[in-house]
Design an enzyme around this catalytic site. Structure first.
Site, short mmCIF file in Angstrom:
data_model
loop_
_atom_site.label_atom_id
_atom_site.label_comp_id
_atom_site.label_asym_id
_atom_site.label_seq_id
_atom_site.Cartn_x
_atom_site.Cartn_y
_atom_site.Cartn_z
N ALA A 1 14.49 83.20 -6.21
CA ALA A 1 14.20 83.72 -4.87
C ALA A 1 15.11 83.01 -3.85
O ALA A 1 16.24 83.41 -3.65
CB ALA A 1 12.72 83.53 -4.53
N CYS A 2 14.63 81.96 -3.25
CA CYS A 2 15.36 81.33 -2.15
C CYS A 2 16.66 80.65 -2.58
O CYS A 2 17.62 80.62 -1.81
CB CYS A 2 14.44 80.36 -1.43
SG CYS A 2 12.99 81.22 -0.74
N ILE A 3 16.71 80.12 -3.79
CA ILE A 3 17.97 79.52 -4.26
C ILE A 3 19.03 80.61 -4.40
O ILE A 3 20.12 80.51 -3.84
CB ILE A 3 17.76 78.75 -5.59
CG1 ILE A 3 16.84 77.54 -5.37
CG2 ILE A 3 19.09 78.34 -6.19
CD1 ILE A 3 17.39 76.45 -4.46
#
Length: 184
Positions: A115-117
């Site tokens: 997701a955020c990575i």
């Protein structure tokens, strides 16, 4: 080789290593330990450490789940970027923080891999940054009941494809914690 030619410096970006994000993450303690090693190394070399902290309806600002894990201690002088989207650049001051510090190369660690990575490393490359993902310093939880591969495979696949990622005038790659260098 960043396209941001007036920004020769490197920064360590620590993304969302918050209680509620990594509580069920694979290899949580090892990943947090590796991130701590990276933070100490960056500080000792005078490299900026930028902390990113997510909030949304499931991770409410000020809650215990929203807090960074207790093993990681942010220095008050280190920037803290608050975000509400997966990409740490979207609707935040991250770009301004990095520009002010003269940063054109990012070393990235944190959560969640899928997701955020991923959103942030892709967003950084598109914006002109060189990006190194620390292959043993990012993690995710098991989302296989919703059709995702097991977390170990998500992490391995992200490392695999990021090793070969590139764009005109920009570089990407991975390195284990022990091999991370902050020199450009």
């Amino acid at each position: 080789m960043t396209t941001l030619t007036d920004r020769p410096k490197t920064a360590l970006i620590v993304i969302d290593v918050q209680n509620g994000v990594v509580a069920g993450a694979v290899a949580r303690d090892a990943v947090v330990g590796n991130i701590n090693t990276l933070v100490e190394k960056a500080r000792s070399e005078g490299v900026p450490v930028v902390w990113v902290q997510h909030n949304d309806d499931n991770l409410q600002k000020g809650s215990e789940d929203w807090e960074y894990v207790p093993e990681l201690k942010r220095d008050d002088s280190e920037p803290l970027v608050h975000k509400t989207y997966g990409d740490s650049f979207e609707d935040t001051d991250l770009e301004q923080v990095l520009a002010k510090a003269g940063v054109g190369r990012l070393v990235v660690a944190g959560a969640q891999t899928d997701a955020c990575i991923r959103s942030t490393i892709h967003g950084a490359l598109v914006r002109g940054y060189d990006v190194t993902l620390v292959e043993d310093a990012h993690t995710t939880e098991d989302l296989s009941e919703w059709g995702a591969p097991p977390p170990e495979q998500v992490i391995a696949h992200t490392n695999l494809y990021w090793k070969e990622q590139a764009a005109p005038g920009r570089t990407a790659g991975t390195a284990p914690t022990k091999d991370v260098t902050f020199a450009g």
